[in-house]
Motif scaffolding. Structure first.
Motif, short mmCIF file in Angstrom:
data_model
loop_
_atom_site.label_atom_id
_atom_site.label_comp_id
_atom_site.label_asym_id
_atom_site.label_seq_id
_atom_site.Cartn_x
_atom_site.Cartn_y
_atom_site.Cartn_z
N SER A 1 0.83 -1.20 0.00
CA SER A 1 0.00 0.00 0.00
C SER A 1 0.87 1.25 0.00
O SER A 1 0.56 2.23 -0.68
N ARG B 1 2.11 -11.09 5.41
CA ARG B 1 1.28 -10.04 4.78
C ARG B 1 -0.19 -10.32 5.05
O ARG B 1 -0.70 -11.38 4.74
N GLY C 1 -3.32 -7.34 5.23
CA GLY C 1 -3.92 -6.41 4.27
C GLY C 1 -2.88 -5.62 3.52
O GLY C 1 -3.22 -4.84 2.61
N GLY D 1 -7.28 -14.58 9.92
CA GLY D 1 -6.18 -13.69 10.30
C GLY D 1 -6.01 -12.49 9.40
O GLY D 1 -5.25 -11.58 9.73
N VAL E 1 -7.52 -2.29 5.06
CA VAL E 1 -6.63 -2.68 6.17
C VAL E 1 -7.03 -4.06 6.70
O VAL E 1 -8.21 -4.36 6.85
N GLY F 1 1.76 -6.63 14.96
CA GLY F 1 1.79 -7.80 14.08
C GLY F 1 3.22 -8.15 13.69
O GLY F 1 4.12 -7.32 13.76
N GLY F 2 3.39 -9.41 13.28
CA GLY F 2 4.68 -9.84 12.78
C GLY F 2 5.74 -10.00 13.86
O GLY F 2 6.91 -10.13 13.55
N TRP G 1 -9.45 10.32 18.46
CA TRP G 1 -9.97 8.95 18.58
C TRP G 1 -9.36 8.19 19.74
O TRP G 1 -9.72 7.03 19.97
N ASN H 1 0.82 1.40 15.12
CA ASN H 1 0.21 1.07 13.83
C ASN H 1 0.38 2.17 12.79
O ASN H 1 -0.08 2.04 11.67
N PHE H 2 1.03 3.27 13.20
CA PHE H 2 1.48 4.27 12.22
C PHE H 2 3.01 4.29 12.28
O PHE H 2 3.63 5.31 12.59
#
Ligand SMILES: Cc1cc2nc3c(=O)[nH]c(=O)nc-3n(C[C@H](O)[C@H](O)[C@H](O)COP(=O)(O)OP(=O)(O)OC[C@H]3O[C@@H](n4cnc5c(N)ncnc54)[C@H](O)[C@@H]3O)c2cc1C
Length: 504
Positions: A66, A104, A106, A142, A168, A225-226, A395, A460-461
């Motif tokens: 992406s 991998r 999304g 997953g 995502v 993740g990962g 948020w 996550n950013f």
């Protein structure tokens, strides 16, 4: 050897493989290696899914990340797994052959953490969703996407709070937290995880929940993740959807003064508003004509929802409705599902991003907000395809998210109010100089808020340019995360440019 070097080394060896001398790959440490030319055929023979090679139909679509800036890492092959047994086979194959790999889901990692010159273990077929309406539970594969999950619950009595971008994957989202327009009142995604199934570094399959492998379950809720293994299934508890119409609002503004008013108003509202109020705002520079005043050439908007009546909303959010530079307004009561759908988005294609996020735990001083807006006005790139955006995401705070303490799960960022996020975006055709200017601009934005914010950034950013990323993503939870990593992946099989390493 750093990752950039190892990529180059592997590409060089890859040239040799093209003339028939074997298969070139890299070890997880980045050292070039050769594989017997039959190695991938062997892997394909063990899988119910498919192995895609460069040149195969669908290979480029499956590999292209992406975030286009990481598209230089062309994988040796993509294993498009069909089930959990395939995932375990891939882990065995990579370990036995010493081949680097990336998981991998999304494919939306901002830092390209699901890219590799080795084997991409592509989970995209693990996208099932199943809703148990009696127990208000949802089970997903997953790599179900936000779109799959939204579709599975749409118009129902219950839903899973997730993110905005439809592409995502749930694995990347929940393992790093998961924030969006509903997290303030319904909680972050990882706070709704009740169970996960995971293929470990040794190829075993384990479950993690409050009663089984509780340390791993703690780590999977924010440890990213990962890192610990490959999750093939998640189970979530769901949240009741609002029955009554809710207030949807969006106010568009133009000009630097209006942007200052907007950021100040949102920042003030985020300090102590009830969780039913949600706001997110952004501003960007627009292209300059011959006589345009750069302060006038700024546009933006604030939008969100309020789970209450219109009159309570206007009492609460009055400053958002009295901004001098307003150019358009939508303010109406709507069924909640319509509002929720309006918050979802498809992403721009063929672009790259270099976002950096910074949580705030108190109101920013007026001088800091003025400085942020000055930086938008002076942004070195302002074309439609290449520019900087500044986001303030409300948020991430409020009493619902703060029900958990900072160490209750690996997602540490409790007690926050908002998030400032410079988001440089550039077409994949941008020059290196344009990218460098935008990266410098991003650093200046972060410097402007540095004295007023805790040094915490959303995992996550992720951004590879962050030097102290472990401290920024995990703060006081880092040590425990290293312990969990050491227990479940002692040799550091799961690795990337930003993965917690096991203790030596
Ligand atoms: C356009 C865009 C919009 C976004 N909007 C939001 C938002 O609204 N809210 C929000 O919270 N975040 C948002 N994000 C960030 C997003 O949550 C993270 O980038 C997330 O990690 C992406 O997950 P993925 O599976 O799509 O990506 P991938 O690149 O496939 O994976 C990301 C990381 O997770 C690992 N991983 C993925 N699946 C699994 C699994 N099943 N088991 C183990 N590891 C796994 C990968 O190896 C990689 O390290 C957005 C990102 C983009 C690019």
């Amino acid at each position: 050897m750093n990752l950039q070097m190892s990529r180059r080394a592997c590409l060089a060896v890859g040239t040799l493989s093209a003339v028939g001398l074997g298969l070139a790959a890299c070890t997880p440490a980045g050292e070039p290696i050769y594989l017997p030319s039959t190695a991938l055929t062997d892997l394909a023979g063990k899988l119910s899914g498919r192995v895609l090679l460069p040149g195969d139909a669908g290979f480029t679509k499956a590999w292209f990340p992406s975030n286009g800036q990481f598209a230089d890492a062309v994988p040796l092959a993509i294993a498009r797994v069909a089930n959990e047994a395939d995932v375990a086979e891939c882990v065995h194959w990579c370990r036995d052959n010493g081949v680097a790999f990336a998981v991998r889901g999304g494919g939306h990692s901002y830092a390209g953490l699901s890219t590799t010159t080795g084997l991409v273990i592509d989970l995209s077929q693990l996208n099932s969703t199943s809703v148990n309406r009696l127990q208000w539970r949802m089970t997903t594969g997953g790599a179900a996407t936000n779109a799959d999950i939204f579709r599975a619950t749409k118009y129902g009595q219950e839903f899973l709070p997730g993110g905005t971008c439809l592409g995502v994957g749930i694995g990347g989202l929940v393992l790093g937290g998961g924030i969006g327009y509903h997290s303030r009142w319904a909680g972050i995604t990882s706070d709704h995880l009740v169970r996960a199934r995971m293929v470990t570094a040794s190829g075993d399959i384990v479950e993690a929940s409050a009663t089984e492998n509780a340390d791993l379950f703690w780590a999977l809720r924010g440890g990213t993740g990962g890192t610990f293994g490959i999750c093939t299934e998640f189970e979530f508890d769901l949240v009741e959807t609002p029955k009554r119409d809710v207030v949807y609002y969006r106010v568009d503004i133009a000009g630097a003064d209006a942007a200052t008013e907007m950021f100040s108003a949102v920042d003030a509202l985020e300090q102590d508003s009830p969780p039913e109020f949600v706001a997110s705002c952004y501003a960007e520079p627009t292209p300059l004509g011959a006589d345009t005043d750069p302060r006038a050439a700024v546009k933006g908007w604030v939008r969100g929802q309020f789970l209450g009546t219109m009159s309570d909303f206007t009492d609460l959010a009055g400053p958002l409705l009295r901004m001098t530079g307003e150019t358009n307004r939508i303010l109406e009561s709507r069924p909640w599902w319509d509002v929720a759908e309006g918050f979802t988005s498809a992403e721009a294609e063929n672009h790259s991003w270099g976002d950096v996020s910074r949580y705030t735990d108190q109101a920013l001083p007026g001088t800091a907000i003025e400085k942020l807006v000055d930086l938008i006005v002076d942004c070195p790139q302002r074309s439609e395809a290449i520019h900087g955006e500044l986001w303030m995401l409300g948020w991430v705070g409020g009493s619902v998210i703060d029900r958990a303490a900072r160490t209750d799960t690996a997602y540490v960022h409790r007690g926050m109010k908002s998030m400032v996020r410079p988001s440089p975006i550039w077409s994949n055709l941008a020059t290196a100089e344009q990218v460098r200017e935008l990266e410098d601009w991003t650093d200046e934005v972060i410097s402007a808020v540095e004295p007023h914010t805790p040094r915490e950034s959303y995992q996550n950013f992720p951004n590879r340019r962050l030097v102290d990323w472990q401290e920024q993503y995990y703060a006081e939870n880092l040590e425990r995360l290293i312990e969990v990593k050491t227990q479940w992946d002692p040799e550091g099989l799961f690795t990337s440019a930003q993965t917690i390493a096991p203790r030596e």
